[in-house]
Scaffold this motif. Structure first.
Motif, PDB file in Angstrom:
ATOM      1  N   HIS A   1       4.967  -3.568   6.334  1.00 25.46           N
ATOM      2  CA  HIS A   1       3.747  -3.128   7.009  1.00 25.46           C
ATOM      3  C   HIS A   1       2.956  -2.226   6.057  1.00 25.46           C
ATOM      4  CE1 HIS A   1       6.284  -4.115  10.558  1.00 25.46           C
ATOM      5  NE2 HIS A   1       5.130  -4.512  11.063  1.00 25.46           N
ATOM      6  N   ILE A   2       1.740  -2.596   5.737  1.00 24.03           N
ATOM      7  CA  ILE A   2       0.901  -1.759   4.882  1.00 24.03           C
ATOM      8  C   ILE A   2       0.723  -0.389   5.532  1.00 24.03           C
ATOM      9  CG2 ILE A   2      -1.425  -1.496   3.923  1.00 24.03           C
ATOM     10  CD1 ILE A   2      -1.478  -4.534   3.556  1.00 24.03           C
TER      11      ILE A   2
ATOM     12  N   VAL B   1       0.874  -7.192   7.349  1.00 24.41           N
ATOM     13  CA  VAL B   1       2.227  -7.460   6.855  1.00 24.41           C
ATOM     14  C   VAL B   1       2.156  -8.357   5.623  1.00 24.41           C
ATOM     15  CG1 VAL B   1       4.516  -8.376   7.408  1.00 24.41           C
ATOM     16  CG2 VAL B   1       3.148  -7.290   9.198  1.00 24.41           C
ATOM     17  N   ILE B   2       2.866  -7.966   4.562  1.00 22.84           N
ATOM     18  CA  ILE B   2       2.925  -8.762   3.341  1.00 22.84           C
ATOM     19  C   ILE B   2       4.381  -8.877   2.904  1.00 22.84           C
ATOM     20  CG2 ILE B   2       0.609  -8.218   2.516  1.00 22.84           C
ATOM     21  CD1 ILE B   2       1.814  -6.036   0.769  1.00 22.84           C
TER      22      ILE B   2
ATOM     23  N   TYR C   1      -4.431  -2.705  -1.960  1.00 22.15           N
ATOM     24  CA  TYR C   1      -3.632  -1.986  -0.966  1.00 22.15           C
ATOM     25  C   TYR C   1      -4.461  -0.933  -0.234  1.00 22.15           C
ATOM     26  CZ  TYR C   1       0.137   0.920   0.941  1.00 22.15           C
ATOM     27  OH  TYR C   1       0.963   1.643   1.779  1.00 22.15           O
ATOM     28  N   VAL C   2      -5.167  -0.087  -0.983  1.00 21.93           N
ATOM     29  CA  VAL C   2      -5.946   0.969  -0.325  1.00 21.93           C
ATOM     30  C   VAL C   2      -7.125   0.386   0.442  1.00 21.93           C
ATOM     31  CG1 VAL C   2      -5.247   2.874  -1.821  1.00 21.93           C
ATOM     32  CG2 VAL C   2      -7.152   1.427  -2.517  1.00 21.93           C
ATOM     33  N   THR C   3      -7.678  -0.731  -0.057  1.00 22.62           N
ATOM     34  CA  THR C   3      -8.752  -1.403   0.679  1.00 22.62           C
ATOM     35  C   THR C   3      -8.250  -1.872   2.034  1.00 22.62           C
ATOM     36  OG1 THR C   3      -9.863  -2.132  -1.343  1.00 22.62           O
ATOM     37  CG2 THR C   3     -10.344  -3.368   0.657  1.00 22.62           C
ATOM     38  N   LYS C   4      -7.098  -2.544   2.015  1.00 21.10           N
ATOM     39  CA  LYS C   4      -6.530  -3.041   3.269  1.00 21.10           C
ATOM     40  C   LYS C   4      -6.156  -1.887   4.197  1.00 21.10           C
ATOM     41  CE  LYS C   4      -4.643  -7.492   1.721  1.00 21.10           C
ATOM     42  NZ  LYS C   4      -5.164  -8.297   2.852  1.00 21.10           N
TER      43      LYS C   4
END
Length: 253
Positions: free
Chosen positions: A160-161, A190-191, A219-222
């Protein structure tokens, strides 16, 4: 409608920044490549002008930094109930109704050379060409078929991001059970990542943990986009980390 926690008052100017940032999501990295503004026409004999500050400010990373800057803040964590994983429902529930667990949907989406079990859901083998968190190429083998030396099913995990604990503190504690179940299984959050790296991150937010790979900017964008979409508050430290990193990404792109 999702419920948020107690938050600091957001100014009218800040709300305007949210509108600006959201209109730019169609150009966020991972959706499509950002395009520079068209160059101004110049006489044929003169070379094109170099990139300007205006072009940098038009970066989707800069737009997302504006969004991150006005994310609501958690006011007092002491008044929030303790986090319990079970409040988000059973792990990897089939919320999209395709007959497969969300974990298997993530593996099937993120791996290549996928071999499915006879149930057409369970991923037996596959390759994570570039792990987002380590940059490594990982050969995934389910416990059923794992060869000696392969870590098996835990070698690649669904990550989970925005962790479920961070979501809980950011407002999910007050959601309905159905909302929490959907968030825990939201495939946008989720990745597939290296299992050891996932365990290392645990519940950390951007202030305490960020990928050291090229995936850092994505990552930070998402993270900012998902927090805004679900109406989640963040800590002041996490918000600062998001804004700082996104601005760095805007300058370096």
């Amino acid at each position: 409608m999702r419920t948020t926690t107690k938050i600091k008052t957001i100014t009218v100017a800040a709300v305007a920044l949210i509108a600006l940032a959201i209109t730019s999501f169609s150009t966020l990295p991972g959706l499509q490549e950002a395009q520079p503004p068209p160059a101004a026409s110049t006489p044929a004999a003169e070379p094109a002008s170099p990139p300007t500050a205006v072009e940098v400010s038009a970066s989707p990373y800069a737009d997302t930094a504006a969004l991150a800057a006005v994310l609501p803040l958690v006011v007092d964590e002491s008044e929030i109930p303790a986090y319990v994983r079970a409040s988000f429902g059973p792990a990897w529930a089939d919320v999209d109704g395709n007959g497969c667990r969300q974990r298997d949907d993530v593996l099937a989406r993120d791996l290549v050379d996928v071999e499915m079990a006879s149930n057409r859901c369970t991923v037996l083998r596959g390759v994570l060409e570039v792990d987002p968190y380590t940059g490594k190429r990982i050969t995934f083998q389910h416990d059923r078929v794992a060869e000696p030396g392969n870590p098996g099913s835990q070698g690649v995990q669904g990550e989970h991001i925005i962790s479920l604990k961070a979501a809980h503190v950011g407002g999910a504690w007050s959601w309905s059970d159905e909302q929490r179940l959907k968030f825990a299984n939201d495939l946008d959050n989720v990745i597939a990542v290296d299992g050891i790296a996932n365990q290392s991150k645990q519940d950390s937010g951007p202030a305490d943990w960020l990928p050291l790979t090229i995936y850092r900017c994505t990552y930070v964008t998402k993270y900012a986009q998902i927090a805004a979409e679900w109406g989640l508050a963040v800590s002041a430290a996490d918000r600062d980390a998001l804004v700082t990193t996104l601005n760095e990404c805007a300058v370096s792109e």
